[in-house]
Design an enzyme around this catalytic site. Structure first.
Site, mmCIF file in Angstrom:
data_model
loop_
_atom_site.group_PDB
_atom_site.id
_atom_site.type_symbol
_atom_site.label_atom_id
_atom_site.label_comp_id
_atom_site.label_asym_id
_atom_site.label_seq_id
_atom_site.Cartn_x
_atom_site.Cartn_y
_atom_site.Cartn_z
ATOM 1 N N ARG A 219 7.866 -9.454 -3.085
ATOM 2 C CA ARG A 219 6.697 -8.845 -3.913
ATOM 3 C C ARG A 219 6.672 -9.542 -5.288
ATOM 4 N NH1 ARG A 219 7.273 -2.576 -3.671
ATOM 5 N NH2 ARG A 219 6.083 -2.997 -1.677
ATOM 6 N N LYS B 13 10.183 -3.419 3.617
ATOM 7 C CA LYS B 13 10.245 -2.331 4.450
ATOM 8 C C LYS B 13 9.098 -1.809 5.148
ATOM 9 C CE LYS B 13 12.314 0.087 1.256
ATOM 10 N NZ LYS B 13 12.739 -0.996 0.190
ATOM 11 N N THR B 14 7.871 -1.818 4.227
ATOM 12 C CA THR B 14 6.683 -1.194 4.650
ATOM 13 C C THR B 14 6.270 -2.412 5.725
ATOM 14 O OG1 THR B 14 6.339 -0.132 2.559
ATOM 15 C CG2 THR B 14 4.348 -0.875 3.924
ATOM 16 N N ASP C 73 7.789 6.622 4.004
ATOM 17 C CA ASP C 73 8.173 6.127 2.787
ATOM 18 C C ASP C 73 9.074 6.871 2.098
ATOM 19 O OD1 ASP C 73 8.825 3.793 1.184
ATOM 20 O OD2 ASP C 73 6.946 3.753 0.354
ATOM 21 N N THR D 25 14.940 3.688 -0.684
ATOM 22 C CA THR D 25 15.780 2.756 -1.508
ATOM 23 C C THR D 25 17.182 3.522 -2.028
ATOM 24 O OG1 THR D 25 14.734 3.695 -3.369
ATOM 25 C CG2 THR D 25 13.674 1.935 -2.428
#
Length: 390
Positions: free
Chosen positions: A229, A76-77, A121, A170
């Site tokens: 990640r 997302k980032t 975020d 999330t």
């Protein structure tokens, strides 16, 4: 984790955690793709987002506000940075927990330049007063700043240049409806397949100057829980292991040995995951067992077991949650190399769960095979029967 209070031994302490600690973000930044063409996976969201950005550039306008949802660690980032890069605009980064007062948000919004991208975020953790100010800013590009208190308070309208907000969450269900409706594009990110993770790993390995064979990439990807990640984190741990052991060409055996040392097994389970399954199978004969009892046996807090270990175990079909408690599913016994006892209570629960799933599938199939009128008739019959029972 997305909650304000982290339980002891939280998800951030684990090598297979989807969230990132502050020290890791700098390393991640070097591995992030800079444009949509280099972004691996999420084909549906990537194609839709590409269309939104290309249309905005052709119109000569700022892009619509964008909401990205999904578990941590899926990109997302990275996508928010790509939005700014594709639009040729500067990027401002903030987060919901950092904006607890409407004045905090007003200070950020008033300093934005035209076309700038503001990335928020964990937007679901923003305070309610700030959310209400954000409604007008997103829709009308202006905010009202209240000066003074009581009868003497005055509202000063502040015009804002056009900008784009990229929100990441999330927990999309925690966003209020009025805020969700103000995003012009909403994309949900799904977990990656092993094939997609291998592409992510190949790109990262080239940037880290690592040499791995195809089987090594497959080995790491299979232990990465479908999360880029985690895949990049495991790759760095394999790099460290190979460096210490003076190994310059990493094969699948070396990769497996490195990850075994970090207690990440072939399905991506770590020590806590295996402790939960082992307790279920060996101490409680597969369950059912209550959550608090299970937490005591594995030596963890109840919140840690429920929010850190259970989600992945349930998603992988290793653990079941029933009204009577947690049970070990057949895949858990198989993964641990154990045989379920013949008198196991969980066998009856397995059959009930299988029967329930089969009934739902059969009902859906019958409805799909019927003409529309017949389906409506069946629904009407059910409703009339329910009314009669009342």
């Amino acid at each position: 984790m997305t909650e304000s209070a982290l339980p002891p031994n939280s998800d951030e302490d684990r090598i297979v955690a989807g969230s990132a600690v502050n020290e890791e973000r700098e390393v991640e930044a070097a591995l992030r793709p800079k444009n949509l063409a280099d972004f691996v996976g999420q084909h549906r969201v990537r194609n839709q987002l590409s269309l939104v950005l290309e249309a905005a550039k052709l119109r000569g306008a700022t892009a619509d506000h964008i909401l990205l949802s999904g578990p941590p660690g899926l990109g997302k980032t990275t996508l928010s940075m790509i939005v700014a890069e594709e639009m040729g605009s500067p990027l401002r980064i903030s987060s919901g927990p950092a904006i607890q007062h409407s004045g905090d948000l007003a200070a950020i919004l008033s300093s934005l330049t035209e076309g700038e991208v503001l990335f928020l975020d964990e937007i679901h953790r923003m305070s309610r007063p700030a959310e209400e100010m954000l409604y007008m800013a997103m829709e009308d590009f202006r905010v009202d700043i209240v000066v003074g208190k009581g009868a003497g308070a005055t509202s000063i309208p502040l015009e804002l240049p056009p900008f784009t907000i990229v929100g990441a969450t999330t927990r999309a269900g925690l966003l209020p409806g009025p805020l969700r409706d103000r995003f012009g594009f909403t994309g949900h990110l799904d977990f990656y397949s092993n094939e997609e993770l291998e592409l992510v790993l190949r790109r990262s390995a080239a940037m880290l100057d690592m040499r791995l064979n195809s089987a090594a990439f497959t080995e790491i990807a299979s232990r990465s829980r479908g999360t880029p990640r985690i895949a990049n984190r495991l790759l760095r741990r394999v790099r460290d292991w190979a460096l210490v052991n003076k190994l310059y060409d990493v094969d699948e055996h070396a990769a497996a040995a490195a990850l075994d040392m970090y207690e990440v097994d072939s399905r991506g389970l770590d020590r806590l995951d295996r402790a939960v399954l082992d307790a279920l199978c060996t101490k409680f004969h597969g369950g059912p067992v209550g959550l608090s009892t299970l937490a005591i046996v594995v030596g963890e807090e109840v919140e840690t077991v429920e929010t850190v270990a259970e989600p992945y175990l349930v998603r992988e079909g290793l653990l079941g949650r029933t009204p009577r408690g947690r049970i070990a599913m057949p895949a858990a016994w198989e993964h641990l190399g154990l045989t379920p006892p013949e008198d196991s209570t969980t066998k009856g629960l397995w059959s009930l769960m299988d029967d329930g799933a089969s009934r739902q599938t059969d009902t859906a199939s019958r409805l799909n095979e019927q003409p529309t009128d017949a389906v409506q008739g069946s629904v009407d019959d059910i409703l009339s029967t329910d009314d009669g029972d009342d």
